[in-house]
Design a protein around this motif. Structure first.
Motif, PDB file in Angstrom:
ATOM      1  N   PHE A 176     -32.418  76.566 167.934  1.00  0.00           N
ATOM      2  CA  PHE A 176     -31.404  76.875 166.926  1.00  0.00           C
ATOM      3  C   PHE A 176     -30.758  78.230 167.204  1.00  0.00           C
ATOM      4  O   PHE A 176     -29.521  78.362 167.164  1.00  0.00           O
ATOM      5  N   HIS A 177     -31.581  79.242 167.481  1.00  0.00           N
ATOM      6  CA  HIS A 177     -31.030  80.570 167.772  1.00  0.00           C
ATOM      7  C   HIS A 177     -30.177  80.553 169.035  1.00  0.00           C
ATOM      8  O   HIS A 177     -29.154  81.251 169.118  1.00  0.00           O
ATOM      9  N   SER A 195     -41.642  76.474 166.613  1.00  0.00           N
ATOM     10  CA  SER A 195     -41.139  77.607 167.388  1.00  0.00           C
ATOM     11  C   SER A 195     -40.078  77.172 168.397  1.00  0.00           C
ATOM     12  O   SER A 195     -39.073  77.864 168.585  1.00  0.00           O
ATOM     13  N   ALA A 196     -40.271  76.012 169.018  1.00  0.00           N
ATOM     14  CA  ALA A 196     -39.283  75.509 169.976  1.00  0.00           C
ATOM     15  C   ALA A 196     -37.973  75.169 169.284  1.00  0.00           C
ATOM     16  O   ALA A 196     -36.886  75.453 169.793  1.00  0.00           O
ATOM     17  N   ARG A 197     -38.054  74.574 168.087  1.00  0.00           N
ATOM     18  CA  ARG A 197     -36.841  74.251 167.342  1.00  0.00           C
ATOM     19  C   ARG A 197     -36.112  75.504 166.898  1.00  0.00           C
ATOM     20  O   ARG A 197     -34.867  75.557 166.907  1.00  0.00           O
ATOM     21  N   MET A 208     -51.792  73.693 166.026  1.00  0.00           N
ATOM     22  CA  MET A 208     -51.126  74.501 167.052  1.00  0.00           C
ATOM     23  C   MET A 208     -49.896  73.784 167.618  1.00  0.00           C
ATOM     24  O   MET A 208     -48.858  74.390 167.881  1.00  0.00           O
ATOM     25  N   GLU A 209     -50.024  72.451 167.766  1.00  0.00           N
ATOM     26  CA  GLU A 209     -48.882  71.714 168.298  1.00  0.00           C
ATOM     27  C   GLU A 209     -47.707  71.747 167.340  1.00  0.00           C
ATOM     28  O   GLU A 209     -46.547  71.841 167.747  1.00  0.00           O
ATOM     29  N   GLY A 210     -48.004  71.685 166.005  1.00  0.00           N
ATOM     30  CA  GLY A 210     -46.937  71.755 165.017  1.00  0.00           C
ATOM     31  C   GLY A 210     -46.246  73.101 165.047  1.00  0.00           C
ATOM     32  O   GLY A 210     -45.015  73.197 164.936  1.00  0.00           O
TER      33      GLY A 210
END
Length: 403
Positions: free
Chosen positions: A14-15, A8-10, A1-3
């Motif tokens: 990026f967006h 998702s944060a990256r 889940m942490e990965g």
């Protein structure tokens, strides 16, 4: 889940970067197009017909357009930041303004600072020396027939001498001075014809309204600077390099909310316009003013540099004078002298004193009388005027009556 959360944060980061880059590109593209039309409006048309210097002129034109676009972006930087802060306060959860955030504002400030320094110290000096030098077309000039050019110039010189010696009486005026005097007369004539063609509502409504508006804006500016001087004397956070504010979108920077922010924006643009008008009104820069379809690329480069310097100083000047409380972001707030109390206080005092003197000097009795006439207020003094006219009426024996 942490990965998955890290991925998702990256992706969100990026967006966000792509969205901010796209917005910055669109804003700059619009400013570049507008700047291009402004420069081509004033650029001398005869320069476009010189094929051998076409590349040099085109490169200088693009660099000047880029510099003017950066200047326009720097001018709009502070008003855009102020209005963005008020919009985020009014609509914090609106989906359509998610692109308007603190990261975008900080990015715009950093880009404005970077491009301003790039244009001022790299692009504009290069454009000037590149234009003044031989450039790419110089290779075609070590091939020109210099003897023929010298012969032509000699013939022109002899023709001018014959014209001067053929006059009926000796003339002490220089031809250049006569041409300059003729141009000044034509400009004055055009202004008089423009005033003559002005409609009644322009003479009686627009001009007085503009004069009153300028008077009000100048008075408000002096009042805000006076209040800022008092704040500097009792509060250290009033310094331009003082404590950082609550951040963008967290609190209003003006006591009157959106109305106060709109007033700050109006005063910021007023400071810019008055600075530009004052710069071109100086006697040393009178001939530096661009003219429609008759401005050389050298003058265009000089005007772009001048506008860039004035626009880059606008955020710092507005914050130093207390016109706005918006913190100077990016490299604009890193000047050491912004933390010097005596320099900031002296600057505010100098601005308040000089502006007050100019206001008193310009708004003379003659201007007030003309303004009263345009507004119809001079009718209120008819009784005093008639009484004064009777008191100055000559008597039968030829002497003037006295009260």
């Amino acid at each position: 889940m942490e990965g998955q959360d890290e991925v998702s944060a990256r992706e969100q980061h990026f967006h966000s970067q792509v969205r901010e880059s796209t917005i910055c590109f669109l804003i700059f593209a619009i400013l570049y197009i507008v700047s291009y039309f402004i420069i081509t409006r004033y650029k001398r048309k005869s320069d476009e017909q010189e094929d051998e210097d076409a590349i040099v002129n085109r490169i200088s034109l693009f660099l000047s357009t880029f510099t003017l676009a950066v200047s326009a972006g720097t001018v709009l930087l502070l008003p855009f930041s102020i209005i963005s802060n008020e919009i985020l306060l009014s609509f914090p959860q609106n989906y359509y303004i998610q692109w308007l955030n603190g990261s975008l504002i900080h990015g715009l400030w950093n880009l404005a600072s970077l491009f301003s320094n790039l244009c001022l110290f790299v692009l504009m000096p290069f454009a000037f020396f590149f234009l003044e030098s031989e450039g790419f077309a110089g290779l075609k000039k070590i091939l020109e027939d210099l003897d023929e050019q010298i012969y032509i110039i000699t013939l022109e010189e002899e023709a001018l001498q014959r014209r001067l010696h053929g006059l009926a009486s000796p003339v002490e005026f220089n031809i250049t001075e006569l041409k300059q005097e003729l141009d000044n007369v034509k400009i004055l004539k055009a202004k008089l014809e423009r005033r003559k063609k002005a409609s009644a509502w322009e003479r009686n409504l627009v001009y007085p309204a503009v004069m009153v508006l300028l008077l009000i804006e100048t008075s408000i500016s002096v009042l805000l600077v006076a209040c800022n001087i008092l704040c500097l004397l009792v509060d250290e956070t009033a310094m331009p390099k003082g404590a950082r504010g609550p951040g963008i979108g967290n609190a209003s920077l003006s006591t009157f909310g959106f109305v106060g922010a709109a007033l700050e924006i109006i005063l910021i643009f007023y400071l810019l316009v008055s600075s530009v008008v004052g710069f071109y009104s100086l006697r040393f820069f009178e001939n530096f003013t661009p003219k429609k379809d008759d401005t050389t690329m050298t003058k265009i480069i000089g005007n772009c540099v001048s506008v860039l310097i004035l626009s880059s100083a606008l955020p710092v000047m507005s914050r130093t004078l207390g016109i706005t409380r918006f913190d100077l972001l990016g490299d604009f707030g890193r000047f050491n002298w912004l933390g010097n109390f005596y320099i900031v206080l002296s600057y505010n005092l100098l601005f308040a004193i000089v502006t007050t003197l100019c206001l008193v000097r310009k708004f003379t009795s003659a201007v007030r009388e003309e303004l009263f006439k345009a507004l119809g207020l001079h009718k209120l003094h008819l009784s005093n005027a008639s009484r004064d006219s009777e008191s100055t009426k000559p008597s039968a024996n030829g002497h003037q009556k006295a009260l």
